[in-house]
Design an enzyme around this catalytic site. Structure first.
Site, mmCIF file in Angstrom:
data_model
loop_
_atom_site.group_PDB
_atom_site.id
_atom_site.type_symbol
_atom_site.label_atom_id
_atom_site.label_comp_id
_atom_site.label_asym_id
_atom_site.label_seq_id
_atom_site.Cartn_x
_atom_site.Cartn_y
_atom_site.Cartn_z
ATOM 1 N N ARG A 123 -11.553 13.581 1.705
ATOM 2 C CA ARG A 123 -12.468 12.669 2.055
ATOM 3 C C ARG A 123 -13.491 12.577 1.198
ATOM 4 O O ARG A 123 -14.420 11.687 1.455
ATOM 5 C CB ARG A 123 -12.839 13.384 3.550
ATOM 6 C CG ARG A 123 -11.601 13.277 4.324
ATOM 7 C CD ARG A 123 -11.001 12.045 4.523
ATOM 8 N NE ARG A 123 -9.890 12.031 5.783
ATOM 9 C CZ ARG A 123 -9.060 11.106 5.837
ATOM 10 N NH1 ARG A 123 -9.287 9.791 5.473
ATOM 11 N NH2 ARG A 123 -7.824 11.241 6.506
ATOM 12 N N GLU A 146 -14.357 -0.726 5.743
ATOM 13 C CA GLU A 146 -14.089 0.726 5.299
ATOM 14 C C GLU A 146 -15.693 0.903 4.291
ATOM 15 O O GLU A 146 -16.257 -0.027 3.732
ATOM 16 C CB GLU A 146 -13.271 0.871 4.299
ATOM 17 C CG GLU A 146 -12.737 2.166 3.801
ATOM 18 C CD GLU A 146 -11.438 2.132 3.082
ATOM 19 O OE1 GLU A 146 -10.398 1.764 3.461
ATOM 20 O OE2 GLU A 146 -11.591 2.433 1.786
ATOM 21 N N TYR A 174 0.957 -1.184 0.074
ATOM 22 C CA TYR A 174 -0.125 0.057 -0.058
ATOM 23 C C TYR A 174 0.769 1.353 0.028
ATOM 24 O O TYR A 174 0.746 1.947 -0.554
ATOM 25 C CB TYR A 174 -1.063 -0.158 1.159
ATOM 26 C CG TYR A 174 -1.587 1.230 1.186
ATOM 27 C CD1 TYR A 174 -2.607 1.792 0.207
ATOM 28 C CD2 TYR A 174 -1.549 2.186 2.312
ATOM 29 C CE1 TYR A 174 -3.165 2.975 0.287
ATOM 30 C CE2 TYR A 174 -2.151 3.328 2.325
ATOM 31 C CZ TYR A 174 -2.999 3.660 1.279
ATOM 32 O OH TYR A 174 -3.690 4.774 1.366
ATOM 33 N N TYR A 231 -0.862 13.157 6.351
ATOM 34 C CA TYR A 231 -0.712 12.063 7.325
ATOM 35 C C TYR A 231 1.059 12.161 7.596
ATOM 36 O O TYR A 231 1.724 12.087 6.758
ATOM 37 C CB TYR A 231 -0.919 10.626 6.792
ATOM 38 C CG TYR A 231 -2.096 10.284 6.941
ATOM 39 C CD1 TYR A 231 -3.259 10.818 7.744
ATOM 40 C CD2 TYR A 231 -2.779 8.992 6.033
ATOM 41 C CE1 TYR A 231 -4.420 10.452 7.578
ATOM 42 C CE2 TYR A 231 -4.049 8.808 6.040
ATOM 43 C CZ TYR A 231 -4.907 9.343 6.747
ATOM 44 O OH TYR A 231 -6.357 8.662 6.877
ATOM 45 N N ARG A 272 1.774 6.850 -6.793
ATOM 46 C CA ARG A 272 0.652 7.638 -7.031
ATOM 47 C C ARG A 272 0.946 9.339 -6.572
ATOM 48 O O ARG A 272 0.793 10.031 -7.487
ATOM 49 C CB ARG A 272 -0.450 7.310 -6.186
ATOM 50 C CG ARG A 272 -1.473 8.278 -6.042
ATOM 51 C CD ARG A 272 -2.922 7.783 -5.631
ATOM 52 N NE ARG A 272 -2.718 7.474 -4.076
ATOM 53 C CZ ARG A 272 -3.602 6.993 -3.099
ATOM 54 N NH1 ARG A 272 -4.592 6.891 -3.412
ATOM 55 N NH2 ARG A 272 -3.261 6.968 -1.933
HETATM 56 C C1 3EB Z 1 -7.684 6.229 5.523
HETATM 57 O O1 3EB Z 1 -8.697 7.051 6.062
HETATM 58 C C2 3EB Z 1 -8.401 4.896 5.115
HETATM 59 O O2 3EB Z 1 -5.306 5.646 -0.534
HETATM 60 O O3 3EB Z 1 -6.751 5.996 -1.945
HETATM 61 C C3 3EB Z 1 -9.421 5.456 2.392
HETATM 62 C C4 3EB Z 1 -9.600 5.991 1.052
HETATM 63 C C5 3EB Z 1 -8.129 5.064 2.539
HETATM 64 C C6 3EB Z 1 -8.691 6.124 0.154
HETATM 65 C C7 3EB Z 1 -6.418 5.827 -0.833
HETATM 66 C C8 3EB Z 1 -6.929 5.189 1.491
HETATM 67 C C9 3EB Z 1 -7.503 5.569 0.329
HETATM 68 O O4 3EB Z 1 -6.414 6.455 5.362
HETATM 69 C C10 3EB Z 1 -7.800 4.461 3.946
#
Ligand code: 3EB
Length: 310
Positions: A193, A304, A119, A180, A126
């Protein structure tokens, strides 16, 4: 205009007109029916393809189904290349506003040969593509899902618009994923989001809600507690589509998990299906929900949820 088909590896291809772009994703348990997510248009649709990329566009929206077969340990560069090629394609066809991306990555929580979780490797490729192609827009990302699939190729689906009003939304309870801290990977995930997209005609709109998990701030919460992970994911969706949050972006509407359509729920463990279904049916009553068997990209999370509000 395009389809995402969740089915078993050995299943017959879904019967769709030959030209319709589609992607097959392995996320269905042996005992479950296949599910197809089909995106329709009421306008005239044009279809194109280049190599393994198939495209449909209707003058307002463009749907791209693409992906790659992995060669050796090249997930990062192959991801970067695929994204760059798709960005060029969106420019060439003049659908330059990305609204929604789905990323399906097999063995998403496995380490590669260098001991890096796939991941995070995917996120690096990306992110490099975004930085290279949009050097001035370092926090400009759309709604997305990044999720494990149970085998097959890496698959990516893009939904983009002709320039028009699009607003990328954050959740005040969650750190933007692109901020992050380093522990979640050397390059942060490139997504918002949710993305609000207003229709060119009339007063219609769509709010594409990203894959939403049990994350508060930047931390995973309720590890090992599937019920509380579902509740936190629902709370996060409620917050991001709430009137208060939308109004803060100048959007005059309000939603909740109960008003989502095209709900998809990704569940890591078979043993959690019954619990998750019962909870989701309570929070999103009277609407079809697809339950898919998938690895969540954070290895400490087990569920999720995503959907579309309009
Ligand atoms: C998160 O909140 C959960 O890498 O495109 C959610 C939606 C998550 C998209 C992405 C990852 C992605 O981090 C993981």
């Amino acid at each position: 205009m395009g389809a995402i088909i969740y089915q078993k590896a050995e299943a017959e291809p879904w019967p769709l007109p030959r030209e319709v772009p589609r992607i097959y994703v392995q996320m269905v348990r042996p005992q479950d029916e296949s599910v197809a997510e089909i995106w329709y248009s009421s306008n005239a649709v044009r279809y194109e393809s280049t190599g393994t990329t198939t495209i449909a566009h209707d003058g307002e929206y463009l749907f791209v189904a693409t992906g790659f077969t992995e060669k050796g340990d090249q997930l990062e560069v192959q991801t970067e290349r695929l994204y760059l090629e798709t960005f060029r394609l969106l420019d060439r066809l003049a659908y330059t506003t990305i609204c929604r991306i789905w990323n399906y990555v097999p063995e998403v929580n496995q380490d590669d040969r260098n001991g890096h979780e796939r991941y995070k490797v995917f996120c690096s490729g990306r992110s490099k593509a975004f930085t290279q192609y949009f050097p001035e827009a370092d926090t400009e990302f759309s709604a997305a899902t990044g999720i494990g699939s149970m085998g097959g190729d890496v698959g990516v689906v893009f939904l983009a618009k002709k320039a028009g009003e699009v607003i990328h939304l954050e959740n005040p309870e969650q750190t933007p994923a692109y901020f992050y801290p380093e522990q979640y990977g050397p390059r942060s995930p490139s997504f918002a989001r949710a993305t609000y997209a207003r229709s060119q005609v009339g007063r219609g709109y769509h709010i594409f809600v990203s894959g939403t998990a049990s994350v508060i701030g930047y931390e995973s919460v309720h590890q090992g507690d599937i019920t509380r992970q579902v509740e936190t994911s629902i709370d996060n969706i409620n917050t991001v589509v709430s009137a208060i949050n939308l109004n803060a972006y100048g959007i005059n509407s309000g939603h909740g998990a109960h008003s989502l359509s095209s709900v998809k729920v990704y569940i890591r463990h078979e043993r959690d299906f019954a619990t998750v279904k019962a909870l989701c049916e309570r929070h999103c009553p009277n609407r079809p929900i697809a339950y898919l068997h998938a690895d969540i990209c954070r290895s400490d999370l087990d569920v999720e949820i995503e959907g579309v509000a309009y």
